[in-house]
Design an enzyme around this catalytic site. Sequence first.
Site, PDB file in Angstrom:
ATOM      1  N   LYS A  48       0.870  -1.277   0.114  1.00  0.00           N
ATOM      2  CA  LYS A  48       0.114   0.008  -0.123  1.00  0.00           C
ATOM      3  C   LYS A  48       0.768   1.176  -0.033  1.00  0.00           C
ATOM      4  CE  LYS A  48      -3.789   2.092   2.697  1.00  0.00           C
ATOM      5  NZ  LYS A  48      -4.807   1.984   3.599  1.00  0.00           N
ATOM      6  N   SER A 122      -9.449   2.085   2.777  1.00  0.00           N
ATOM      7  CA  SER A 122      -8.663   2.871   1.808  1.00  0.00           C
ATOM      8  C   SER A 122      -7.664   2.159   1.232  1.00  0.00           C
ATOM      9  CB  SER A 122      -8.068   3.967   2.635  1.00  0.00           C
ATOM     10  OG  SER A 122      -7.181   3.385   3.511  1.00  0.00           O
ATOM     11  N   SER A 145      -9.960  -0.139   6.954  1.00  0.00           N
ATOM     12  CA  SER A 145      -9.357  -0.186   5.585  1.00  0.00           C
ATOM     13  C   SER A 145      -8.578  -1.405   4.866  1.00  0.00           C
ATOM     14  CB  SER A 145      -8.259   0.926   5.408  1.00  0.00           C
ATOM     15  OG  SER A 145      -8.982   2.124   5.089  1.00  0.00           O
TER      16      SER A 145
HETATM   17  N1  GLN Z   1     -13.180   4.742   6.176  1.00  0.00           N
HETATM   18  C1  GLN Z   1     -12.356   5.014   7.486  1.00  0.00           C
HETATM   19  C2  GLN Z   1     -11.797   6.339   7.209  1.00  0.00           C
HETATM   20  O1  GLN Z   1     -11.924   7.133   6.502  1.00  0.00           O
HETATM   21  C3  GLN Z   1     -11.279   3.962   7.660  1.00  0.00           C
HETATM   22  C4  GLN Z   1      -9.894   4.358   6.912  1.00  0.00           C
HETATM   23  C5  GLN Z   1      -8.744   3.437   7.131  1.00  0.00           C
HETATM   24  O2  GLN Z   1      -8.875   2.369   7.983  1.00  0.00           O
HETATM   25  N2  GLN Z   1      -7.488   4.114   6.763  1.00  0.00           N
HETATM   26  O3  GLN Z   1     -11.212   6.923   8.339  1.00  0.00           O
END
Ligand code: GLN
Length: 448
Positions: A48, A122, A145
């Site tokens: 990632k 994400s 995410s």
């Molecule tokens: N969707 C969540 C956020 O926007 C989690 C994203 C993540 O785990 N990086 O914070």
Amino acid sequence: MLSLREFLRGEHDPEIFEKYLELAKKADEKFRCFTVISPGSGYPVSVKDNISTKGIPTTAGSKILSGYVPVFDATAVERIKKWGAWIIGKTTMDEFGFGTFNTNTEKIPLNPWDPERACGGSSGGSACAVACIEHISLAESTGGSISCPASFCGVVGLTPTYGLVSRFGLIDYASSLDKIGVISRTVWDASYVLSLIAGKDPKDMTSHGEKKDYTSFCRETKLKLGLPKEYFELADEKIGKKVLEAVSVLEKLGCDVIDVSVKLTEAALPAYYIIACAEASTNLAKFCGMRYGLSGPMKGDYNEYFSAIRSAGFGEEAKRRILLGTYARMRGYREKFYEKSLRIRTAVIKEFKNVFRKVDVLCAPTMPFVAKRFDEIEKMEPLDHYRSDILTVPVNLAGLPHISVPFGFVNGLPVGVHFMADHLREDLVISAAWMLERERGEIKYPKI
Ligand code: GLN
């Protein structure tokens, strides 16, 4: 393609790496999952794009980091490279991890099961890449995410206990919540990789844990499963039914099932967003055009220069979160929002601990729905996006280990089953997911 086990047995022809490279390029052309692809040899591992890779551009999905090339590897990357990994590429993601559909960035990945739909976020690029080509991806979760895109793309997503994998070299979103984990095709693969990357690292004071062979937990165990009623109420009916089918599979193997309640599920969501944004708003202060990535001609005083770079470099969602987070920790509001959220977080942890006195593992839908279409996402308000995380946020807020494993389809799209356990009980979620996967059988992934 090469399975991790075949690779470990050394049963691969030397040309396989060239083939992988071609496949990665093809997957990227069709589904836009990579930000960089690089040749090499070893077991292919994509990373990632918020995890630092020495000599390979790392942008965390943000324009403000364009041109940034780390001079060191994150500990997780260093450990997996030492084992024999080939970093085949970096995967696209929501800017700094801010998002649920991987639409908050320039390169938006398309779901391999239906390219009109999102991959989830994400870590959308990682899940997309693993669905396209069998390999391993190192991903990261702050509030869900890893699980969310794993569920939407029909792959396995393992998020360990907070601190079990070093965060050194991870570009922070919210330091008290960020966790590096694994996206893969099988539970065994994810467990194998966790064994390689987990454990204390002197470069991260919050890291902990001894070396352990997590694949040894890929075994049949009689577990006590808890079904949190709030989670089923919040999910689409068809998804809930699918997950109950999965539960009955485990029941047939001798697992006990009881209904439980996790009352703070709703309260966890706003607490998470306040804490996550508060931390993000300070973590992002270092991106000001001086040290990393985007820079420009120095016009006006420092404040004017920083503002110009930050206005141009941060996307809309990053700006929204900086504003929200700064507001929540300002004097006068801190007590009302930030400190209250910290108290809710403690209460959420306590509630989970109580539940885990009664059951070994919680089992629920990973996401309330299957992958959404881009035109549906466009119509959603920011708060609708945040609300989509309602089932993944509580465990993340509490720092508990969890795994999403694909089980069946609804309307032709994969469904994820979520297993969650107490701190450092990766063994339990791995056993549960492994049993379900074995009974489910192989998944036929879309041809790329
Ligand atoms: N969707 C969540 C956020 O926007 C989690 C994203 C993540 O785990 N990086 O914070």
